[in-house]
Scaffold this active site. Structure first.
Site, mmCIF file in Angstrom:
data_model
loop_
_atom_site.group_PDB
_atom_site.id
_atom_site.type_symbol
_atom_site.label_atom_id
_atom_site.label_comp_id
_atom_site.label_asym_id
_atom_site.label_seq_id
_atom_site.Cartn_x
_atom_site.Cartn_y
_atom_site.Cartn_z
ATOM 1 N N SER A 131 -16.002 25.632 -27.138
ATOM 2 C CA SER A 131 -16.159 24.393 -27.893
ATOM 3 C C SER A 131 -15.125 24.381 -29.006
ATOM 4 C CB SER A 131 -17.569 24.326 -28.473
ATOM 5 O OG SER A 131 -17.592 23.453 -29.579
ATOM 6 N N LYS A 159 -19.906 28.931 -28.309
ATOM 7 C CA LYS A 159 -20.173 28.282 -27.026
ATOM 8 C C LYS A 159 -19.316 28.822 -25.874
ATOM 9 C CE LYS A 159 -22.381 25.009 -26.240
ATOM 10 N NZ LYS A 159 -22.251 23.598 -26.640
ATOM 11 N N THR A 202 -40.610 25.848 -8.023
ATOM 12 C CA THR A 202 -40.878 24.485 -7.562
ATOM 13 C C THR A 202 -41.240 23.724 -8.827
ATOM 14 O OG1 THR A 202 -43.230 24.843 -7.218
ATOM 15 C CG2 THR A 202 -41.816 25.281 -5.331
ATOM 16 N N HIS A 203 -40.816 22.462 -8.902
ATOM 17 C CA HIS A 203 -40.987 21.664 -10.132
ATOM 18 C C HIS A 203 -40.363 22.362 -11.337
ATOM 19 C CE1 HIS A 203 -44.110 19.517 -7.784
ATOM 20 N NE2 HIS A 203 -44.429 20.732 -7.382
ATOM 21 N N ASN A 253 -1.666 -2.605 13.309
ATOM 22 C CA ASN A 253 -3.127 -2.447 13.361
ATOM 23 C C ASN A 253 -3.550 -1.205 14.159
ATOM 24 O OD1 ASN A 253 -2.990 -4.790 11.976
ATOM 25 N ND2 ASN A 253 -3.825 -6.090 13.602
ATOM 26 N N GLU A 264 -20.119 21.701 -14.138
ATOM 27 C CA GLU A 264 -20.478 20.343 -14.543
ATOM 28 C C GLU A 264 -19.574 19.318 -13.877
ATOM 29 O OE1 GLU A 264 -22.124 20.856 -19.058
ATOM 30 O OE2 GLU A 264 -20.095 21.500 -18.665
ATOM 31 N N LYS A 294 -8.098 3.559 2.610
ATOM 32 C CA LYS A 294 -7.284 4.765 2.380
ATOM 33 C C LYS A 294 -7.629 5.494 1.086
ATOM 34 C CE LYS A 294 -4.482 3.089 5.494
ATOM 35 N NZ LYS A 294 -5.234 1.820 5.339
ATOM 36 N N SER A 333 0.828 -1.214 0.000
ATOM 37 C CA SER A 333 0.000 0.000 0.000
ATOM 38 C C SER A 333 0.859 1.260 0.000
ATOM 39 C CB SER A 333 -0.923 0.000 1.220
ATOM 40 O OG SER A 333 -0.183 -0.198 2.404
ATOM 41 N N ASN A 386 -19.038 27.132 -22.194
ATOM 42 C CA ASN A 386 -19.576 26.008 -21.428
ATOM 43 C C ASN A 386 -19.217 26.087 -19.942
ATOM 44 O OD1 ASN A 386 -20.591 24.885 -23.806
ATOM 45 N ND2 ASN A 386 -18.654 23.838 -24.224
ATOM 46 N N GLN A 416 -7.432 -2.170 4.343
ATOM 47 C CA GLN A 416 -6.444 -1.339 3.669
ATOM 48 C C GLN A 416 -7.099 -0.534 2.530
ATOM 49 O OE1 GLN A 416 -2.255 -2.557 3.129
ATOM 50 N NE2 GLN A 416 -2.821 -2.877 0.992
HETATM 51 N N1 ARG Z 1 -1.233 -1.264 5.331
HETATM 52 C C1 ARG Z 1 -2.081 -1.806 6.331
HETATM 53 C C2 ARG Z 1 -3.466 -1.145 6.252
HETATM 54 O O1 ARG Z 1 -3.589 -0.134 5.676
HETATM 55 C C3 ARG Z 1 -1.510 -1.585 7.673
HETATM 56 C C4 ARG Z 1 -1.947 -2.565 8.689
HETATM 57 C C5 ARG Z 1 -1.394 -3.892 8.382
HETATM 58 N N2 ARG Z 1 -1.659 -4.817 9.420
HETATM 59 C C6 ARG Z 1 -1.490 -6.124 9.225
HETATM 60 N N3 ARG Z 1 -1.761 -6.882 10.231
HETATM 61 N N4 ARG Z 1 -1.114 -6.616 8.081
HETATM 62 O O2 ARG Z 1 -4.444 -1.622 6.742
#
Ligand code: ARG
Length: 465
Positions: free
Chosen positions: A281, A287, A159-160, A114, A294, A329, A26, A289, A326
């Protein structure tokens, strides 16, 4: 990735498959947590010293090593390129050991990735929530400025998508101001629940070392510590509710964008968007835009997608940590990036748009937007509202057949429908009177709107303080 590059090689004899390693790693995205993870590691080193695990000298060596990492990363833009680390946590530990030697191998005592990742993620997000909230504040400021600049501009309210009643442009601006105020409140709430320290939960069961978790929390300016280690390492509510709060921000931004896209069209011609936020455009020379708006509208769907992704990712997970998590993220990072840029662009659009006051006023006076006003006029003459509604419906039908607005009818024409209608009806039906009549809290009378505008300005000073 070879055996020597990861933190858990002891039990392994074989090498990781390269495709799996790429899949598993990661670091390419979680390096964004670098500073937060270093910061948490420094606090952890202090915690280990206080617990008697590290000597003062060892703790200082680790902390200085971590600070050196920060400096190197700041100085050398390609610092993160040269590695095949599994994740940001492994990266930091490996680099630390390279710099300070074996003392660095003591840092991971009493913690697991963890609780480490949960801590770094919360630290990082806490700051980002503040940034997003400040950007909402900037957009609110732009809305207030536009309201003040075009204080007397009137446009049809819908409205609408049918013309309904006239409202002040400032009232429209303040409607979005309100939505964004609630968004900031929601983000404040999320911030509060994010601001709790999971470190010390270790892998899942808590730590056997006498680390004073509350002292570590104080060091990192967390409001408190998590109460259950199993929950702490596997809770991502804070991330999900952050994305949820952002999803609502995007709903509001998207409606704002949609209103302005319509208003900028040739059919409406209510506003002129600045060249700075429009494109042409490649084929049609005439145009202009509204791409900025958007894209804001389009990005809303992407953020809703992240919310769904996170909810579905979490729902089947057994306690406690699982690698599925994971995946949290990128969803959150992308949300922060895209909500942030959308808010910035929305503020630029708002600061640079021009309201075509003649067009909006003309639209607000055509299409029987004062019909309810005529019904209310009859109510003041003691006609029951339902009867008044019916009578005015017939007047409108008649006026349509004559191709006239209500205030263009002659008194005798009105009186064919009700003899309660007198000369003063013309005054009551004027645009000014129609607006001024909406004079209760929350209404669009100039008096109420200017009050609300002052209140909005005061709240911005407090919130943006
Ligand atoms: N890269 C991991 C995550 O984002 C970190 C935690 C990893 N923990 C493990 N027991 N492999 O969750």
């Amino acid at each position: 990735m070879t055996k020597a590059d990861n933190l858990w090689g002891g039990r392994f004899t074989g090498k990781a498959d390269e495709t799996f390693a790429e899949f598993n790693n990661s670091f390419r995205f979680d390096q964004r947590l670098f500073k937060a993870d270093v910061q948490a590691s420094i606090a952890h080193a202090e915690g280990l010293f206080q617990a008697g695990i590290l000597t003062r000298l060892e703790a200082e060596k680790i902390k200085n090593g971590l600070l050196t990492l920060l400096k190197r990363a700041d100085f050398n833009k390609s610092y993160f390129d040269e590695t095949d680390s599994e994740d940001v946590h492994s990266f930091i530990e490996t680099k630390l050991i390279q710099i300070i030697g074996d003392t660095g191998r003591k840092l991971h005592t009493g913690r697991s990735r963890n609780d480490q990742v949960a801590t770094a993620f919360r630290l990082w997000l806490r700051e980002k929530i503040e940034e997003i909230s400040a950007l909402i504040g900037e957009l609110q400021k732009a809305l207030v400025e536009s309201a003040e600049k075009q204080k007397t501009a009137v446009l049809p309210g819908y409205t609408h998508l049918q013309r309904a009643m006239p409202v002040l442009w400032a009232h429209w601006c303040l409607a979005y101001f309100e939505m964004f105020s609630r968004d900031r409140e929601r983000l404040d709430e999320v911030w509060r629940r994010t601001n709790v320290l999971p470190l010390g939960s270790a892998a899942l069961a808590g730590t056997s070392f006498e680390i004073d978790r509350e002292a570590v929390a104080r060091e990192l300016k967390f409001e408190g510590v998590t109460a259950n280690s199993l929950d702490a390492v596997s809770d991502r509510d804070f991330a999900i509710e952050f994305v949820g709060a952002c999803a609502l921000v995007m709903v509001h931004l998207s409606r704002f964008a949609e209103d302005l896209i319509l208003y900028a069209s040739s059919e409406f011609q209510f506003i002129e968007l600045s060249d700075a936020v429009s494109t042409g455009s490649s084929l049609m020379p005439q145009k202009k835009n509204p791409d900025a708006l958007e894209l804001i509208r389009g990005k809303a769907g992407r953020i809703f997608g992240h919310q769904t992704a996170l909810l579905s990712m979490m729902k089947g997970l057994p306690l406690a940590y699982n690698k599925d998590m994971q995946e949290d993220k990128e969803a959150v990072f992308d949300t922060v990036d895209n909500v942030g840029i959308s808010l910035k662009v929305a503020a630029i659009v708002m600061r640079n748009l021009r309201v075509n006051e003649e067009k909006t006023r003309a639209a607000a006076t055509k299409g029987y937007l004062n019909a309810t006003e005529l019904a209310d006029y009859l109510v003041h003459k003691n006609v029951p509202f339902r009867t008044a509604h019916d009578t005015v419906g017939k007047v409108v039908l008649y006026a349509i057949s004559k191709n006239k607005e209500l205030n263009e009818l002659r008194l005798e024409e009105f009186q064919q429908f009700s003899d309660e209608i007198k000369q003063d009806v013309f005054d009551a039906l004027s645009l000014e009177k129609t607006l001024a009549a909406k004079n209760q809290i929350g209404g669009t009378s100039p008096e109420r709107v200017y009050e609300a505008l002052e209140a909005a300005k005061r709240s911005l000073i407090v919130d943006n303080g």
